[in-house]
Design a protein around this motif. Sequence first.
Motif, mmCIF file in Angstrom:
data_model
loop_
_atom_site.group_PDB
_atom_site.id
_atom_site.type_symbol
_atom_site.label_atom_id
_atom_site.label_comp_id
_atom_site.label_asym_id
_atom_site.label_seq_id
_atom_site.Cartn_x
_atom_site.Cartn_y
_atom_site.Cartn_z
ATOM 1 N N VAL A 148 0.848 -1.196 0.000
ATOM 2 C CA VAL A 148 0.000 0.000 0.000
ATOM 3 C C VAL A 148 0.882 1.244 0.000
ATOM 4 C CG1 VAL A 148 -1.794 1.269 1.219
ATOM 5 C CG2 VAL A 148 -1.791 -1.241 1.259
ATOM 6 N N ALA A 149 0.600 2.158 -0.950
ATOM 7 C CA ALA A 149 1.367 3.404 -1.001
ATOM 8 C C ALA A 149 0.947 4.352 0.115
ATOM 9 C CB ALA A 149 1.154 4.088 -2.353
ATOM 10 N N PHE A 150 1.908 5.066 0.647
ATOM 11 C CA PHE A 150 1.678 6.097 1.672
ATOM 12 C C PHE A 150 0.916 5.575 2.891
ATOM 13 C CE2 PHE A 150 3.595 9.348 -0.660
ATOM 14 C CZ PHE A 150 3.091 9.403 -1.949
ATOM 15 N N ARG A 151 1.074 4.285 3.172
ATOM 16 C CA ARG A 151 0.356 3.742 4.327
ATOM 17 C C ARG A 151 0.971 4.285 5.606
ATOM 18 N NH1 ARG A 151 -1.276 -2.464 5.340
ATOM 19 N NH2 ARG A 151 0.722 -2.927 4.345
ATOM 20 N N THR A 152 0.102 4.613 6.548
ATOM 21 C CA THR A 152 0.587 5.013 7.875
ATOM 22 C C THR A 152 1.436 3.883 8.447
ATOM 23 O OG1 THR A 152 -1.380 6.356 8.248
ATOM 24 C CG2 THR A 152 -0.101 5.706 10.191
ATOM 25 N N PHE A 153 2.554 4.242 9.004
ATOM 26 C CA PHE A 153 3.496 3.241 9.504
ATOM 27 C C PHE A 153 2.922 2.571 10.746
ATOM 28 C CE2 PHE A 153 7.618 1.397 9.373
ATOM 29 C CZ PHE A 153 8.056 1.204 10.671
ATOM 30 N N GLN A 154 2.472 1.342 10.563
ATOM 31 C CA GLN A 154 1.931 0.543 11.666
ATOM 32 C C GLN A 154 2.899 -0.610 11.880
ATOM 33 O OE1 GLN A 154 -2.484 -0.109 11.271
ATOM 34 N NE2 GLN A 154 -2.110 0.853 9.299
ATOM 35 N N ALA A 155 3.728 -0.483 12.884
ATOM 36 C CA ALA A 155 4.872 -1.380 13.043
ATOM 37 C C ALA A 155 4.458 -2.848 13.091
ATOM 38 C CB ALA A 155 5.652 -0.995 14.294
ATOM 39 N N MET A 156 3.492 -3.178 13.907
ATOM 40 C CA MET A 156 3.143 -4.595 14.069
ATOM 41 C C MET A 156 2.596 -5.170 12.769
ATOM 42 S SD MET A 156 4.268 -5.321 16.885
ATOM 43 C CE MET A 156 3.707 -7.021 16.812
ATOM 44 N N LEU A 157 1.868 -4.350 12.016
ATOM 45 C CA LEU A 157 1.340 -4.823 10.726
ATOM 46 C C LEU A 157 2.483 -5.139 9.770
ATOM 47 C CD1 LEU A 157 -1.583 -5.156 9.685
ATOM 48 C CD2 LEU A 157 -1.294 -2.971 8.509
ATOM 49 N N LEU A 158 3.517 -4.335 9.806
ATOM 50 C CA LEU A 158 4.613 -4.487 8.850
ATOM 51 C C LEU A 158 5.580 -5.597 9.232
ATOM 52 C CD1 LEU A 158 5.232 -0.734 8.057
ATOM 53 C CD2 LEU A 158 4.269 -2.448 6.541
ATOM 54 N N THR A 159 5.309 -6.306 10.305
ATOM 55 C CA THR A 159 6.094 -7.505 10.613
ATOM 56 C C THR A 159 5.572 -8.720 9.844
ATOM 57 O OG1 THR A 159 4.722 -8.170 12.484
ATOM 58 C CG2 THR A 159 6.553 -6.648 12.952
ATOM 59 N N LYS A 160 4.441 -8.573 9.192
ATOM 60 C CA LYS A 160 3.807 -9.710 8.492
ATOM 61 C C LYS A 160 4.198 -9.735 7.015
ATOM 62 C CE LYS A 160 -0.265 -9.090 11.460
ATOM 63 N NZ LYS A 160 0.058 -10.172 12.398
ATOM 64 N N PRO A 161 4.747 -10.850 6.534
ATOM 65 C CA PRO A 161 5.125 -10.936 5.120
ATOM 66 C C PRO A 161 3.954 -10.666 4.174
ATOM 67 C CG PRO A 161 6.110 -12.736 6.346
ATOM 68 C CD PRO A 161 5.180 -12.042 7.287
ATOM 69 N N SER A 162 2.751 -10.963 4.587
ATOM 70 C CA SER A 162 1.577 -10.781 3.725
ATOM 71 C C SER A 162 1.286 -9.315 3.421
ATOM 72 C CB SER A 162 0.347 -11.426 4.369
ATOM 73 O OG SER A 162 0.101 -10.836 5.640
ATOM 74 N N GLU A 163 1.900 -8.388 4.161
ATOM 75 C CA GLU A 163 1.679 -6.962 3.927
ATOM 76 C C GLU A 163 2.606 -6.391 2.860
ATOM 77 O OE1 GLU A 163 -0.855 -5.294 5.144
ATOM 78 O OE2 GLU A 163 -1.459 -7.168 6.119
ATOM 79 N N TYR A 164 3.421 -7.235 2.258
ATOM 80 C CA TYR A 164 4.374 -6.817 1.237
ATOM 81 C C TYR A 164 4.041 -7.534 -0.075
ATOM 82 C CZ TYR A 164 7.018 -5.190 5.276
ATOM 83 O OH TYR A 164 7.399 -4.563 6.427
ATOM 84 N N ASP A 165 4.135 -6.811 -1.175
ATOM 85 C CA ASP A 165 3.769 -7.456 -2.435
ATOM 86 C C ASP A 165 4.933 -7.657 -3.396
ATOM 87 O OD1 ASP A 165 2.190 -4.593 -4.158
ATOM 88 O OD2 ASP A 165 4.065 -4.766 -3.037
ATOM 89 N N TYR A 166 6.069 -7.080 -3.127
ATOM 90 C CA TYR A 166 7.237 -7.309 -3.970
ATOM 91 C C TYR A 166 8.428 -7.646 -3.095
ATOM 92 C CZ TYR A 166 4.709 -5.584 -7.996
ATOM 93 O OH TYR A 166 3.788 -5.440 -9.003
ATOM 94 N N TRP A 167 9.186 -8.631 -3.559
ATOM 95 C CA TRP A 167 10.326 -9.158 -2.815
ATOM 96 C C TRP A 167 11.550 -9.258 -3.718
ATOM 97 C CZ3 TRP A 167 9.946 -10.719 2.372
ATOM 98 C CH2 TRP A 167 8.643 -10.700 2.895
#
Length: 130
Positions: free
Chosen positions: A101-120
């Motif tokens: 998600v572009a410009f998403r508010t930085f939510q630390a716990m959410l960003l620990t999940k691989p499913s929140e990323y779409d390019y690797w």
Amino acid sequence: QVQLVESGGGLVQAGGSLRLSCAASGRTFSNYNMGWFRQAPGQEREFVAAISWSGRSTYYANSVKGRFTIARDNAKNLVYLQMNSLKPEDTAVYYCAADRVAFRTFQAMLLTKPSEYDYWGQGTQVTVSS
């Protein structure tokens, strides 16, 4: 086409340092939070660190806090992971990833999940000898 390319991995003795780089292309890099993950043989992919799209916020796994530093240079489309005081248990393939998600508010716990990323990226091997 979005592409993430990691570099900087290698073999280092315990207590040493490495700096990983991730070069991004094909997307407005500065619009996305970025993360670093790692995966050791036989283990699941593990969150290491994340940085907000602006670079103002960061978050670390407890296992690396105080030893690793994530940073980004939006002008150069690069994200870095400086790793100090390396331990044998840091041995893994390290991946960078881009938030879905572009410009998403930085939510630390959410960003620990691989499913929140779409390019690797393809990963870079880090091996720490004892």
